[in-house]
Design a protein around this motif. Structure first.
Motif, short mmCIF file in Angstrom:
data_model
loop_
_atom_site.label_atom_id
_atom_site.label_comp_id
_atom_site.label_asym_id
_atom_site.label_seq_id
_atom_site.Cartn_x
_atom_site.Cartn_y
_atom_site.Cartn_z
N MET A 61 1.21 6.98 -6.74
CA MET A 61 0.16 7.96 -7.00
C MET A 61 0.69 9.38 -6.80
O MET A 61 0.41 10.28 -7.59
CB MET A 61 -1.05 7.70 -6.10
CG MET A 61 -1.80 6.45 -6.49
SD MET A 61 -3.19 6.09 -5.41
CE MET A 61 -4.25 7.47 -5.74
N VAL A 62 1.47 9.58 -5.74
CA VAL A 62 2.06 10.90 -5.50
C VAL A 62 3.01 11.26 -6.63
O VAL A 62 3.01 12.38 -7.13
CB VAL A 62 2.79 10.93 -4.13
CG1 VAL A 62 3.65 12.17 -3.99
CG2 VAL A 62 1.78 10.85 -3.00
N ARG A 63 3.80 10.29 -7.08
CA ARG A 63 4.77 10.55 -8.14
C ARG A 63 4.08 10.96 -9.43
O ARG A 63 4.52 11.86 -10.14
CB ARG A 63 5.62 9.31 -8.38
CG ARG A 63 6.72 9.51 -9.39
CD ARG A 63 7.59 8.28 -9.45
NE ARG A 63 6.93 7.20 -10.15
CZ ARG A 63 7.33 6.72 -11.31
NH1 ARG A 63 8.40 7.22 -11.90
NH2 ARG A 63 6.69 5.74 -11.89
N PHE A 64 2.96 10.31 -9.75
CA PHE A 64 2.27 10.61 -11.00
C PHE A 64 1.39 11.85 -10.92
O PHE A 64 1.27 12.60 -11.89
CB PHE A 64 1.42 9.42 -11.45
CG PHE A 64 2.22 8.28 -12.00
CD1 PHE A 64 3.04 8.46 -13.11
CD2 PHE A 64 2.17 7.04 -11.42
CE1 PHE A 64 3.79 7.42 -13.62
CE2 PHE A 64 2.92 5.99 -11.92
CZ PHE A 64 3.73 6.18 -13.02
N TYR A 65 0.75 12.10 -9.78
CA TYR A 65 -0.25 13.16 -9.70
C TYR A 65 0.22 14.43 -9.00
O TYR A 65 -0.44 15.46 -9.10
CB TYR A 65 -1.53 12.64 -9.04
CG TYR A 65 -2.17 11.56 -9.85
CD1 TYR A 65 -2.67 11.83 -11.12
CD2 TYR A 65 -2.27 10.26 -9.38
CE1 TYR A 65 -3.24 10.84 -11.88
CE2 TYR A 65 -2.84 9.26 -10.15
CZ TYR A 65 -3.33 9.56 -11.39
OH TYR A 65 -3.90 8.58 -12.15
N ILE A 103 0.84 -1.20 0.00
CA ILE A 103 0.00 0.00 0.00
C ILE A 103 0.87 1.26 0.00
O ILE A 103 0.59 2.22 -0.70
CB ILE A 103 -0.97 0.00 1.20
CG1 ILE A 103 -1.92 -1.18 1.13
CG2 ILE A 103 -1.74 1.31 1.28
CD1 ILE A 103 -2.83 -1.16 -0.06
N GLY A 104 1.95 1.23 0.76
CA GLY A 104 2.85 2.38 0.79
C GLY A 104 3.45 2.68 -0.58
O GLY A 104 3.51 3.84 -1.01
N ASP A 105 3.89 1.64 -1.29
CA ASP A 105 4.44 1.83 -2.63
C ASP A 105 3.39 2.30 -3.62
O ASP A 105 3.67 3.12 -4.50
CB ASP A 105 5.08 0.54 -3.14
CG ASP A 105 6.38 0.22 -2.42
OD1 ASP A 105 6.95 1.14 -1.80
OD2 ASP A 105 6.82 -0.95 -2.49
N ILE A 106 2.17 1.80 -3.48
CA ILE A 106 1.08 2.24 -4.36
C ILE A 106 0.80 3.73 -4.14
O ILE A 106 0.65 4.49 -5.09
CB ILE A 106 -0.19 1.40 -4.11
CG1 ILE A 106 0.04 -0.05 -4.59
CG2 ILE A 106 -1.40 2.01 -4.80
CD1 ILE A 106 -1.06 -1.01 -4.19
N MET A 107 0.77 4.15 -2.88
CA MET A 107 0.53 5.56 -2.58
C MET A 107 1.67 6.43 -3.09
O MET A 107 1.45 7.53 -3.60
CB MET A 107 0.34 5.77 -1.07
CG MET A 107 -0.92 5.17 -0.53
SD MET A 107 -2.35 5.91 -1.32
CE MET A 107 -3.48 4.57 -1.23
N CYS A 108 2.91 5.94 -2.96
CA CYS A 108 4.06 6.70 -3.47
C CYS A 108 3.98 6.85 -4.99
O CYS A 108 4.33 7.91 -5.52
CB CYS A 108 5.36 6.02 -3.07
SG CYS A 108 5.74 6.20 -1.32
#
Length: 103
Positions: A36-40, A29-34
């Motif tokens: 999302m932050v990187r893309f958006y 989940i942490g990597d998925i959120m990272c």
């Protein structure tokens, strides 16, 4: 799914047959959120700026007709939708409709 019909993702591993390996795949989940932050994250400032300009346009339009401005939060919740932030044509239409710009 971005793959054409009948084609599935594949993983090919060439390993030493004399060794023993354990392969595990898990979601983080942490990597998925990272990701999302990187893309958006680069889009956050332009979208926030666009939303602020739309709020000001709504307030100026209301002030011109009714001599009263609603709270920016009320305008944001009632009038500024994601589609109006994404479509620049709507922003240009609101600004062009202001009497100062139209004259």
């Amino acid at each position: 799914n971005d793959f054409p019909a009948g084609i599935h993702p594949q993983l090919h591993m060439y390993l030493d047959p004399a060794c023993t390996y354990t392969v595990s795949i898990q979601a983080s989940i942490g990597d998925i959120m990272c990701q999302m932050v990187r893309f958006y994250a680069p889009m956050l400032l332009p979208y926030a700026t666009c939303a602020i300009i739309l709020i000001l346009a709504f307030q100026l339009r209301r002030f011109e007709s009714e001599k009263y401005c609603k709270s920016p939060l009320v305008v944001l919740m009632a009038n500024v939708s994601p589609i109006s932030v994404v479509l620049p044509s709507r922003l240009i239409a609101y600004i062009a409709a202001l009497p100062i710009v139209a004259n």
